[in-house]
Write an enzyme that holds these catalytic residues in place. Sequence first.
Site, PDB file in Angstrom:
ATOM      1  N   ASP B 134      41.012 -24.693  29.719  1.00  0.00           N
ATOM      2  CA  ASP B 134      41.499 -23.318  29.747  1.00  0.00           C
ATOM      3  C   ASP B 134      40.401 -22.428  30.329  1.00  0.00           C
ATOM      4  O   ASP B 134      39.313 -22.342  29.761  1.00  0.00           O
ATOM      5  CB  ASP B 134      41.861 -22.879  28.319  1.00  0.00           C
ATOM      6  CG  ASP B 134      42.700 -21.611  28.307  1.00  0.00           C
ATOM      7  OD1 ASP B 134      43.259 -21.246  29.347  1.00  0.00           O
ATOM      8  OD2 ASP B 134      42.796 -20.987  27.224  1.00  0.00           O
ATOM      9  N   HIS B 141      41.052  -9.183  31.278  1.00  0.00           N
ATOM     10  CA  HIS B 141      41.153  -9.812  29.959  1.00  0.00           C
ATOM     11  C   HIS B 141      39.766 -10.040  29.359  1.00  0.00           C
ATOM     12  O   HIS B 141      39.532  -9.734  28.181  1.00  0.00           O
ATOM     13  CB  HIS B 141      41.911 -11.145  30.068  1.00  0.00           C
ATOM     14  CG  HIS B 141      41.894 -11.953  28.804  1.00  0.00           C
ATOM     15  ND1 HIS B 141      42.592 -11.583  27.676  1.00  0.00           N
ATOM     16  CD2 HIS B 141      41.248 -13.109  28.492  1.00  0.00           C
ATOM     17  CE1 HIS B 141      42.382 -12.481  26.714  1.00  0.00           C
ATOM     18  NE2 HIS B 141      41.569 -13.416  27.182  1.00  0.00           N
ATOM     19  N   GLU B 371      45.032  -7.401  23.084  1.00  0.00           N
ATOM     20  CA  GLU B 371      44.662  -6.325  24.005  1.00  0.00           C
ATOM     21  C   GLU B 371      45.614  -5.136  23.908  1.00  0.00           C
ATOM     22  O   GLU B 371      45.197  -3.989  23.900  1.00  0.00           O
ATOM     23  CB  GLU B 371      44.661  -6.865  25.443  1.00  0.00           C
ATOM     24  CG  GLU B 371      43.602  -7.921  25.683  1.00  0.00           C
ATOM     25  CD  GLU B 371      43.874  -8.712  26.960  1.00  0.00           C
ATOM     26  OE1 GLU B 371      43.488  -8.242  28.025  1.00  0.00           O
ATOM     27  OE2 GLU B 371      44.482  -9.805  26.870  1.00  0.00           O
TER      28      GLU B 371
END
Lengths: 423, 423
Positions: B134, B141, B371
């Site tokens: 990942d 982000h 977020e």
Amino acid sequence: MLKANDPSLHSWIQIAPDSDFPIQNLPFGIFQTPEKDPRVGVAIGNYVLDMCVLGQYNMFELIDIDPTVFHRPYLNDFIAHGRPVWRAIRNRVSELLRTNNEEISGNSELMQKCLVRMTDAEMLLPVKVGNYTDFYSSLEHATNVGQLFRDPDNPLLPNWRHMPVAYHGRASSIVVSGTPIYRPKGQTKAAEADLPAFGPSKQLDYELEVAFITGKETALGTSIAADEADEHIFGLVLLNDWSARDVQKWEYVPLGPFLSKSFATSISPWVVTLDALEPFRVKGPEQLPRPLSYLDFTGHRHYDINLEVQLQPASGNTTTLCHTNFKHLYWNMSQQLAHQTSNGVNLQVGDIYASGTISGSEPGSFGSLLELTRQGQNPVTLPDNTQRSFLQDYDTVIMRGFSEKEGIRIGFGEVRGQVLPAV
Amino acid sequence: MLKANDPSLHSWIQIAPDSDFPIQNLPFGIFQTPEKDPRVGVAIGNYVLDMCVLGQYNMFELIDIDPTVFHRPYLNDFIAHGRPVWRAIRNRVSELLRTNNEEISGNSELMQKCLVRMTDAEMLLPVKVGNYTDFYSSLEHATNVGQLFRDPDNPLLPNWRHMPVAYHGRASSIVVSGTPIYRPKGQTKAAEADLPAFGPSKQLDYELEVAFITGKETALGTSIAADEADEHIFGLVLLNDWSARDVQKWEYVPLGPFLSKSFATSISPWVVTLDALEPFRVKGPEQLPRPLSYLDFTGHRHYDINLEVQLQPASGNTTTLCHTNFKHLYWNMSQQLAHQTSNGVNLQVGDIYASGTISGSEPGSFGSLLELTRQGQNPVTLPDNTQRSFLQDYDTVIMRGFSEKEGIRIGFGEVRGQVLPAV
């Protein structure tokens, strides 16, 4: 006591007293020869017992297993059968090899077919690795690394005494002992430099670890209690978690080690069963503060396994750099597996769960050069008068492990790897 | 232009103009029906084309492939053949489905056998996942998370603009769209608490990602240049990297996210090929400072893919929480693969490499609740007037993606998962 562990057992095969593989051990592995394709073998003295041939001679008739599972390039299909079958097979092999049993020893054709000299056998990777987790369960190692990489006065992060901290490693690059290790390239940044650079690692290191292999699939959403963990652990191997410290230091925040570890991980070829290690259970260190109840366990769940690391330069004699013991770990395998599955993640057959570097409290028991040389500040001097801060090209690292008690030695053999120049 | 991408192509199958699966797409997946065991299919309009049946009818005679590879529960054996074969198969399927081609459309027996209504097909996990990485390649982000988890004034760590930071994830718990997700339990520590606690996560979140699947094995010690990466990428899927934020915050130092992510990762069932996405290449953002030369690439290596996240509460209507685009990523897939293999690690067929959460610069384009709600400080209000800081039990998260140009829509379908209570 399991009958197969009885110290009074002897085999009709001549076995040297210092052999890693007496009749009380019987570890499983995958081997091939110029004549035989990859298949399951059991180590006994200086021989590999060909389990495939024993299957063909109907030696496992009374056990609920299709013996063609021994004719496979990985142990996975065998160990997927679960602990009752592993145990039955090991017990049966023990019976066949005992003094006075003539099922093999009285059949010269079978004996010739099923016994292969270890020197004639090439050992292969024992399992097709599903998932690979690397724990960080040595208090001494975590403290040493924390001092070197972070804060000398406050080396242990707040979560460490509450959980067996771990990360996922790369499964594809797990290789068997003997596989050469190319020095990895990577991105590093010197403390005094403004910008990073790319090139061969200058701080290649080893890490002494022991790993367990799981042998039972579980479903998503299920967890394993620490006291049930043994039912899922097929056996143990030695593991060298090769590490590029300069790459690690620059890349590891905030998501953990990645390319500094993923280029190669070596394991020993013989999987020593948990059953064979049963006589070597010992009490672990006191855990304070007391861990949360999902990490509770009963009984003794640490194992007394002597470990050592040797370094062999291309030109020189072998030096022992480390003597330590698996029992020094803070967190045990049962707690590791309970923690791993506490979120409901599923296990697969052939998963590898490594301990993290195993260090004791003294430099002679540190399981990595990072710790032993204080990140290169105190190089070690080898018998050929060269020095090592980190590994040089053509150095060979050899790790060995064994348990010993009442004259019985349950050995792991070795995991060995030579460093080759970056390509 | 690849002929199979020609916008003027039409199929003899009726396809709605807003379908994700026009003749220009032709993604591959694994499906089953009550009558058919798992096998390879290609999506076309509202149908699944049974590749196994087409093989039986000798429709791939001119291509160097044994068509029984389509009769497998995973795509791995097919995609191991490499890009020339993937491309030849997609071109051939395109030919068979074109208006005026009668090889299928003129054979009613074959047509009935090879076309399965999507509503009758159950989609399965498309690949047996070897390794799962990942990445963390969205600047927005990484900045948002750095502000929330670490330092609001200095959110980006020094390595971020020099390398596509990544970590290894858990392969065993990658599941196909539609699989229910059990809320994970885990260890958390509230800021004000002295000690951690164990229980169901209170901060379950999604992460919107796109992942690529590799289709070619490489040897240990070899690296892939960014400009060669396309030869190794079979195709792309949508990926939901479910995350337990409270677990993550407590566990992730110093080795990265572990149990906070490993409980489940969902992917969409249709693998959209890189060939189908060829018309949607775009220039990426400027990278400053200029990355090291091993990350150099030529041409356009970002892709314009519209992405959205929807939330569907058990009782209520669906709300769209995020609109963003894959092209916003800072690091592209070619650089990710070059970085991944820069240390010589080997790739396996069926590896999954995820982008990391894809966020744009505005809250409406943030790819996670972390977020969007600023770690729960600014909950979102849903149409049923309930609020969400994080996911509640029985919430369903739906992610969709598509590229669109000249009236042609190359869609990914969806990845969907419903949260079930902790078990």
